[in-house]
Design a protein around this motif. Sequence first.
Motif, PDB file in Angstrom:
ATOM      1  N   VAL A   1     -22.013  12.653  56.026  1.00  0.00           N
ATOM      2  CA  VAL A   1     -20.788  12.773  55.240  1.00  0.00           C
ATOM      3  C   VAL A   1     -20.782  14.158  54.603  1.00  0.00           C
ATOM      4  O   VAL A   1     -21.721  14.513  53.887  1.00  0.00           O
ATOM      5  CB  VAL A   1     -20.692  11.690  54.144  1.00  0.00           C
ATOM      6  N   HIS A   2     -19.748  14.939  54.878  1.00  0.00           N
ATOM      7  CA  HIS A   2     -19.702  16.302  54.374  1.00  0.00           C
ATOM      8  C   HIS A   2     -18.282  16.645  53.954  1.00  0.00           C
ATOM      9  O   HIS A   2     -17.333  15.892  54.197  1.00  0.00           O
ATOM     10  CB  HIS A   2     -20.186  17.294  55.452  1.00  0.00           C
ATOM     11  N   ASP A   3     -18.126  17.800  53.337  1.00  0.00           N
ATOM     12  CA  ASP A   3     -16.818  18.262  52.884  1.00  0.00           C
ATOM     13  C   ASP A   3     -16.127  18.998  54.025  1.00  0.00           C
ATOM     14  O   ASP A   3     -16.759  19.768  54.746  1.00  0.00           O
ATOM     15  CB  ASP A   3     -16.995  19.203  51.679  1.00  0.00           C
ATOM     16  N   GLU A   4     -14.817  18.767  54.193  1.00  0.00           N
ATOM     17  CA  GLU A   4     -14.098  19.439  55.278  1.00  0.00           C
ATOM     18  C   GLU A   4     -14.054  20.957  55.087  1.00  0.00           C
ATOM     19  O   GLU A   4     -13.799  21.705  56.037  1.00  0.00           O
ATOM     20  CB  GLU A   4     -12.674  18.892  55.413  1.00  0.00           C
ATOM     21  N   ARG A   5     -14.347  21.414  53.867  1.00  0.00           N
ATOM     22  CA  ARG A   5     -14.422  22.851  53.615  1.00  0.00           C
ATOM     23  C   ARG A   5     -15.742  23.437  54.117  1.00  0.00           C
ATOM     24  O   ARG A   5     -15.974  24.642  53.984  1.00  0.00           O
ATOM     25  CB  ARG A   5     -14.252  23.121  52.118  1.00  0.00           C
TER      26      ARG A   5
ATOM     27  N   GLU B   1     -26.437  10.506  55.396  1.00  0.00           N
ATOM     28  CA  GLU B   1     -26.883  11.756  54.781  1.00  0.00           C
ATOM     29  C   GLU B   1     -25.656  12.402  54.149  1.00  0.00           C
ATOM     30  O   GLU B   1     -24.669  12.695  54.842  1.00  0.00           O
ATOM     31  CB  GLU B   1     -27.493  12.695  55.827  1.00  0.00           C
ATOM     32  N   ALA B   2     -25.685  12.596  52.826  1.00  0.00           N
ATOM     33  CA  ALA B   2     -24.543  13.163  52.105  1.00  0.00           C
ATOM     34  C   ALA B   2     -24.779  14.638  51.822  1.00  0.00           C
ATOM     35  O   ALA B   2     -25.865  15.021  51.374  1.00  0.00           O
ATOM     36  CB  ALA B   2     -24.327  12.415  50.792  1.00  0.00           C
ATOM     37  N   LYS B   3     -23.754  15.465  52.061  1.00  0.00           N
ATOM     38  CA  LYS B   3     -23.860  16.897  51.808  1.00  0.00           C
ATOM     39  C   LYS B   3     -22.621  17.385  51.061  1.00  0.00           C
ATOM     40  O   LYS B   3     -21.518  16.871  51.232  1.00  0.00           O
ATOM     41  CB  LYS B   3     -23.998  17.672  53.123  1.00  0.00           C
ATOM     42  N   LEU B   4     -22.850  18.411  50.230  1.00  0.00           N
ATOM     43  CA  LEU B   4     -21.744  18.997  49.486  1.00  0.00           C
ATOM     44  C   LEU B   4     -21.864  20.516  49.496  1.00  0.00           C
ATOM     45  O   LEU B   4     -21.231  21.192  50.296  1.00  0.00           O
ATOM     46  CB  LEU B   4     -21.722  18.447  48.050  1.00  0.00           C
TER      47      LEU B   4
ATOM     48  N   LYS C   1     -22.735   9.710  63.933  1.00  0.00           N
ATOM     49  CA  LYS C   1     -21.352   9.854  63.477  1.00  0.00           C
ATOM     50  C   LYS C   1     -21.232  10.970  62.444  1.00  0.00           C
ATOM     51  O   LYS C   1     -22.229  11.433  61.890  1.00  0.00           O
ATOM     52  CB  LYS C   1     -20.859   8.549  62.836  1.00  0.00           C
ATOM     53  N   ALA C   2     -19.989  11.358  62.192  1.00  0.00           N
ATOM     54  CA  ALA C   2     -19.691  12.304  61.117  1.00  0.00           C
ATOM     55  C   ALA C   2     -18.353  11.922  60.502  1.00  0.00           C
ATOM     56  O   ALA C   2     -17.437  11.491  61.206  1.00  0.00           O
ATOM     57  CB  ALA C   2     -19.641  13.732  61.647  1.00  0.00           C
ATOM     58  N   ILE C   3     -18.260  12.063  59.194  1.00  0.00           N
ATOM     59  CA  ILE C   3     -17.006  11.815  58.491  1.00  0.00           C
ATOM     60  C   ILE C   3     -16.978  12.723  57.276  1.00  0.00           C
ATOM     61  O   ILE C   3     -18.028  13.079  56.727  1.00  0.00           O
ATOM     62  CB  ILE C   3     -16.875  10.325  58.080  1.00  0.00           C
ATOM     63  N   THR C   4     -15.796  13.143  56.878  1.00  0.00           N
ATOM     64  CA  THR C   4     -15.677  13.998  55.689  1.00  0.00           C
ATOM     65  C   THR C   4     -15.344  13.144  54.471  1.00  0.00           C
ATOM     66  O   THR C   4     -14.800  12.044  54.591  1.00  0.00           O
ATOM     67  CB  THR C   4     -14.589  15.066  55.874  1.00  0.00           C
ATOM     68  N   TRP C   5     -15.657  13.693  53.312  1.00  0.00           N
ATOM     69  CA  TRP C   5     -15.256  13.018  52.074  1.00  0.00           C
ATOM     70  C   TRP C   5     -13.745  12.828  52.063  1.00  0.00           C
ATOM     71  O   TRP C   5     -13.236  11.804  51.588  1.00  0.00           O
ATOM     72  CB  TRP C   5     -15.672  13.857  50.866  1.00  0.00           C
ATOM     73  N   GLN C   6     -13.029  13.839  52.570  1.00  0.00           N
ATOM     74  CA  GLN C   6     -11.566  13.783  52.572  1.00  0.00           C
ATOM     75  C   GLN C   6     -11.051  12.626  53.419  1.00  0.00           C
ATOM     76  O   GLN C   6     -10.037  12.003  53.074  1.00  0.00           O
ATOM     77  CB  GLN C   6     -11.005  15.122  53.096  1.00  0.00           C
TER      78      GLN C   6
END
Length: 355
Positions: free
Chosen positions: A274-278, A165-168, A303-308
């Motif tokens: 997957v999300h932005d660390e901001r 799941e991608a988020k921005l 799981k979770a991971i940031t784009w960064q």
Amino acid sequence: MTSDLFSVTAFLRASQLRSDLAQRNRLYARSHAHVESYGGNPVVVYAPEDSHHGNFYPPAYAAISAHAEWIRRFNKIHAQGRSLPRPPIDPARKWRELDSCMSSDALLMNIFCASEVTASPALRRAIGIDTESEPIFGWKACVPLNSGRVDRTEVDMRWGDLLVEAKLTESDFQCREAHIVEAYRDFDDVFDRELLPRVQMRTRRRRQAVELVEQFTQEWEPPCDRSEEVAREFQAGIEARADAEQPWQSGYASYQLIRNVLGAHAARASFCVVHDERRPDLRESWFQVMSAVKGADMRTRCKAITWQEIVPHLPAQLRDFLDVKYGIVAPGCIPLTIEELEARAYHESKTGMRK
């Protein structure tokens, strides 16, 4: 943090990120076919140009164009497309969701459609992939319901046995009425419902075309450039006031996450956000849902991971693209500022080159 304060904080962080992306893309778009949405902080929407597209990393777009399944993602029409200026080059073309600079799906495909990225062993290890298959975008999950039917929900990406799941810039993971969420067959097997985040929601129902007719207006009948937009805004206000008069009912927050965990459970797959660390608010929402998962096996597959965190595993040109267009850089690095981007754009306009 109370739920109301958390919601306000999430909204502010989403707004700040949207503002930053809007500024970056207004500079980046100067050398690409595009339009800007109406309003005080316009969103940039790109139009395809021959063999390239301003919203995409060139090697990724070339791979998308050559892949019949991936290019179908462009069939998804932009929800606010009618309120945007007509596309340049081909005014008859309808705007797609992937044209928007705010699209998390476009960001996902910018990264995972580039062949040098998906072939990287380091990236595969980072996100837990052990397969030679290629990513599938817009994968249709089959989430079983108590009725014996299935919810064919769309997952942003499936790669091997990993659902993503991608988020921005989205404010949250959506809310849904309790009776809908609890209608999933495996809901109580997978989750401790008492630990899931709850909300109070207004009751909503489909309205008949004849309802609220006495509140319609003719005031935008004279021709004007924004007549259709004004009409929609007026009608949206009518519906919002009517919804505000409906009674409250219990619901669940982070519905998308609940549904996708159930989809991963049914498919015996893992699930990653997957999300932005901001956007630490999105990560916190995900951890709330993860903490409600009963079984240790399913919990370890969440799981979770940031784009960064993905950036260090990417080729240099793609890293530069993500820095300029999204402000996404490797952990510990500082993205280019708007002032630096303005100076860079000015230099490129003088030299006729884009780095």
